[in-house]
Design a protein around this motif. Structure first.
Motif, PDB file in Angstrom:
ATOM      1  N   LYS A  30       0.814  -1.219   0.000  1.00 63.54           N
ATOM      2  CA  LYS A  30       0.000   0.000   0.000  1.00 63.54           C
ATOM      3  C   LYS A  30       0.848   1.271   0.000  1.00 63.54           C
ATOM      4  N   THR A  31       2.140   1.142   0.319  1.00 68.31           N
ATOM      5  CA  THR A  31       3.020   2.307   0.379  1.00 68.31           C
ATOM      6  C   THR A  31       4.279   2.015  -0.432  1.00 68.31           C
ATOM      7  N   LYS A  32       5.126   3.004  -0.566  1.00 70.74           N
ATOM      8  CA  LYS A  32       6.402   2.804  -1.239  1.00 70.74           C
ATOM      9  C   LYS A  32       7.341   2.036  -0.324  1.00 70.74           C
ATOM     10  N   SER A  33       8.127   1.150  -0.898  1.00 68.44           N
ATOM     11  CA  SER A  33       9.027   0.312  -0.101  1.00 68.44           C
ATOM     12  C   SER A  33      10.224   1.120   0.390  1.00 68.44           C
ATOM     13  N   PRO A  34      10.645   0.881   1.639  1.00 66.57           N
ATOM     14  CA  PRO A  34      11.859   1.539   2.141  1.00 66.57           C
ATOM     15  C   PRO A  34      13.140   0.815   1.703  1.00 66.57           C
ATOM     16  N   PHE A  35      12.978  -0.340   1.061  1.00 66.83           N
ATOM     17  CA  PHE A  35      14.124  -1.167   0.716  1.00 66.83           C
ATOM     18  C   PHE A  35      14.478  -1.014  -0.769  1.00 66.83           C
ATOM     19  N   GLU A  36      15.326  -0.036  -1.063  1.00 71.67           N
ATOM     20  CA  GLU A  36      15.729   0.192  -2.448  1.00 71.67           C
ATOM     21  C   GLU A  36      17.042   0.973  -2.471  1.00 71.67           C
ATOM     22  N   GLN A  37      17.966   0.546  -3.358  1.00 76.11           N
ATOM     23  CA  GLN A  37      19.232   1.246  -3.547  1.00 76.11           C
ATOM     24  C   GLN A  37      19.480   1.361  -5.050  1.00 76.11           C
ATOM     25  N   HIS A  38      19.946   2.518  -5.476  1.00 77.94           N
ATOM     26  CA  HIS A  38      20.130   2.779  -6.901  1.00 77.94           C
ATOM     27  C   HIS A  38      21.356   3.671  -7.082  1.00 77.94           C
ATOM     28  N   ILE A  39      22.236   3.272  -7.986  1.00 77.05           N
ATOM     29  CA  ILE A  39      23.398   4.097  -8.302  1.00 77.05           C
ATOM     30  C   ILE A  39      23.511   4.218  -9.811  1.00 77.05           C
ATOM     31  N   LYS A  40      23.674   5.447 -10.284  1.00 76.20           N
ATOM     32  CA  LYS A  40      23.685   5.717 -11.707  1.00 76.20           C
ATOM     33  C   LYS A  40      25.019   5.336 -12.356  1.00 76.20           C
ATOM     34  N   ASN A  41      24.916   4.942 -13.611  1.00 77.38           N
ATOM     35  CA  ASN A  41      26.090   4.702 -14.436  1.00 77.38           C
ATOM     36  C   ASN A  41      26.625   6.064 -14.881  1.00 77.38           C
ATOM     37  N   ASN A  42      27.815   6.404 -14.391  1.00 76.10           N
ATOM     38  CA  ASN A  42      28.416   7.701 -14.694  1.00 76.10           C
ATOM     39  C   ASN A  42      29.905   7.510 -14.916  1.00 76.10           C
ATOM     40  N   LYS A  43      30.363   7.835 -16.098  1.00 77.09           N
ATOM     41  CA  LYS A  43      31.770   7.576 -16.439  1.00 77.09           C
ATOM     42  C   LYS A  43      32.745   8.312 -15.517  1.00 77.09           C
ATOM     43  N   ASP A  44      32.290   9.401 -14.899  1.00 79.43           N
ATOM     44  CA  ASP A  44      33.169  10.173 -14.014  1.00 79.43           C
ATOM     45  C   ASP A  44      33.272   9.569 -12.620  1.00 79.43           C
ATOM     46  N   THR A  45      32.287   8.767 -12.238  1.00 77.77           N
ATOM     47  CA  THR A  45      32.277   8.202 -10.877  1.00 77.77           C
ATOM     48  C   THR A  45      32.272   6.681 -10.847  1.00 77.77           C
ATOM     49  N   ASN A  46      32.174   6.033 -11.995  1.00 77.01           N
ATOM     50  CA  ASN A  46      32.113   4.567 -12.019  1.00 77.01           C
ATOM     51  C   ASN A  46      33.344   3.942 -11.364  1.00 77.01           C
ATOM     52  N   LYS A  47      33.092   2.892 -10.595  1.00 75.63           N
ATOM     53  CA  LYS A  47      34.197   2.166  -9.967  1.00 75.63           C
ATOM     54  C   LYS A  47      34.866   1.241 -10.966  1.00 75.63           C
ATOM     55  N   TYR A  48      34.056   0.610 -11.814  1.00 72.75           N
ATOM     56  CA  TYR A  48      34.575  -0.268 -12.857  1.00 72.75           C
ATOM     57  C   TYR A  48      34.446   0.444 -14.198  1.00 72.75           C
ATOM     58  N   GLU A  49      35.274   0.106 -15.147  1.00 77.08           N
ATOM     59  CA  GLU A  49      35.215   0.741 -16.456  1.00 77.08           C
ATOM     60  C   GLU A  49      33.872   0.429 -17.124  1.00 77.08           C
ATOM     61  N   GLY A  50      33.029   1.440 -17.232  1.00 75.30           N
ATOM     62  CA  GLY A  50      31.728   1.264 -17.870  1.00 75.30           C
ATOM     63  C   GLY A  50      30.609   0.852 -16.945  1.00 75.30           C
ATOM     64  N   TRP A  51      30.924   0.606 -15.658  1.00 69.24           N
ATOM     65  CA  TRP A  51      29.886   0.196 -14.702  1.00 69.24           C
ATOM     66  C   TRP A  51      30.108   0.868 -13.351  1.00 69.24           C
ATOM     67  N   PRO A  52      29.035   1.205 -12.644  1.00 65.51           N
ATOM     68  CA  PRO A  52      29.184   1.746 -11.287  1.00 65.51           C
ATOM     69  C   PRO A  52      29.495   0.630 -10.284  1.00 65.51           C
ATOM     70  N   GLU A  53      29.758   1.038  -9.046  1.00 64.55           N
ATOM     71  CA  GLU A  53      30.063   0.066  -8.009  1.00 64.55           C
ATOM     72  C   GLU A  53      28.831  -0.757  -7.629  1.00 64.55           C
ATOM     73  N   VAL A  54      29.095  -1.859  -6.962  1.00 68.41           N
ATOM     74  CA  VAL A  54      28.024  -2.737  -6.488  1.00 68.41           C
ATOM     75  C   VAL A  54      27.197  -2.007  -5.432  1.00 68.41           C
ATOM     76  N   VAL A  55      25.886  -2.224  -5.450  1.00 66.86           N
ATOM     77  CA  VAL A  55      25.040  -1.715  -4.371  1.00 66.86           C
ATOM     78  C   VAL A  55      24.546  -2.891  -3.535  1.00 66.86           C
ATOM     79  N   GLU A  56      24.582  -2.724  -2.221  1.00 69.52           N
ATOM     80  CA  GLU A  56      24.171  -3.776  -1.291  1.00 69.52           C
ATOM     81  C   GLU A  56      23.067  -3.242  -0.381  1.00 69.52           C
ATOM     82  N   MET A  57      22.300  -4.154   0.152  1.00 75.45           N
ATOM     83  CA  MET A  57      21.194  -3.764   1.029  1.00 75.45           C
ATOM     84  C   MET A  57      20.823  -4.927   1.931  1.00 75.45           C
ATOM     85  N   GLU A  58      20.470  -4.607   3.156  1.00 74.28           N
ATOM     86  CA  GLU A  58      19.986  -5.628   4.092  1.00 74.28           C
ATOM     87  C   GLU A  58      18.853  -5.049   4.908  1.00 74.28           C
TER      88      GLU A  58
END
Length: 223
Positions: A187-215
């Motif tokens: 019935k509401t928006k979930s509090p469990f969500e993580q999102h990181i954008k693909n950005n060539k200036d901040t990506n950890k890996y060449e062409g991909w952002p870093e891993v996102v984790e959640m618990e």
């Protein structure tokens, strides 16, 4: 002869006494070492931090399910989804793939229902839409991206995921990393969500952002 016998007996008794004393000292030393070692082991066990389900940082309250998940790492390491100490999806289980990886869990019992992945780069979004429509009310839905999870997503698919409680799905783009836990009929928006954008200036890996984790701890569905 009697004197010699007395001397021999005395020497025997003295030797026996000395040997018994040495043996007793060694036994006490060994026992002391054993008891000291046991005490140290017990102290180590008492100071060792407890392990909670799925390796999360703290225990969940009653009538909650523990979960931990991670997105894929570039196009090399697949995502991982764990619920109630049960690894539902991972590279080790060989049941993950490029695109959006989905695990379904019974909201009342915590039992796993299904796991699937949908290729959103080279695949077709239609099977994914049909799958989303088939999810029953009260089902916990966990999703994680791997490689690229957005190219083939259309408005219908994004709307169906939004109805599961996601707020980031409308902005999910090419090679973004994203993990989400929601539910059918929420019935509401979930509090469990993580999102990181693909950005060539901040990506950890060449062409991909870093891993996102959640618990976290998912509330058990009540009748």
């Amino acid at each position: 002869g009697a004197a010699k016998l007395v001397v021999v007996v005395a020497i025997f008794l003295l030797t026996f006494y000395v040997i018994s004393q040495v043996f007793e000292i060694k036994m006490e030393a060994n026992l002391g070492h054993i008891f000291a070692r046991s005490a140290l082991d017990a102290a180590a066990r008492s100071t060792k931090p407890p392990r909670y389900k799925c390796g999360i940082s703290k225990a969940c309250p009653e009538k909650h399910f523990a979960f931990k998940m991670a997105s894929g790492a570039a196009n090399v390491v697949g995502p991982k989804i764990c619920v109630e100490d049960n690894v539902l999806m991972s590279g080790v289980k060989n049941n993950v793939g490029r695109g959006i990886n989905v695990a379904l869990v019974n909201g009342k019992t915590g039992e796993p229902l299904d796991t699937k992945f949908f290729d959103m780069w080279g695949g077709d979004v239609a099977p994914f839409i049909e799958f989303l429509k088939s999810i029953q009310d009260g089902t916990i839905v966990l999703m994680g991206t791997y490689d690229d999870g957005a190219t083939k997503l259309n408005e219908e698919a994004r709307k169906l995921i939004s109805e599961l409680g996601s707020t980031s799905i409308t902005n999910l783009g090419f090679r973004d990393n994203w993990v989400f836990c929601g539910g059918k009929g929420i019935k509401t928006k979930s509090p469990f969500e993580q999102h990181i954008k693909n950005n060539k200036d901040t990506n950890k890996y060449e062409g991909w952002p870093e891993v996102v984790e959640m618990e976290g701890c998912i509330p058990q569905k009540q009748d």
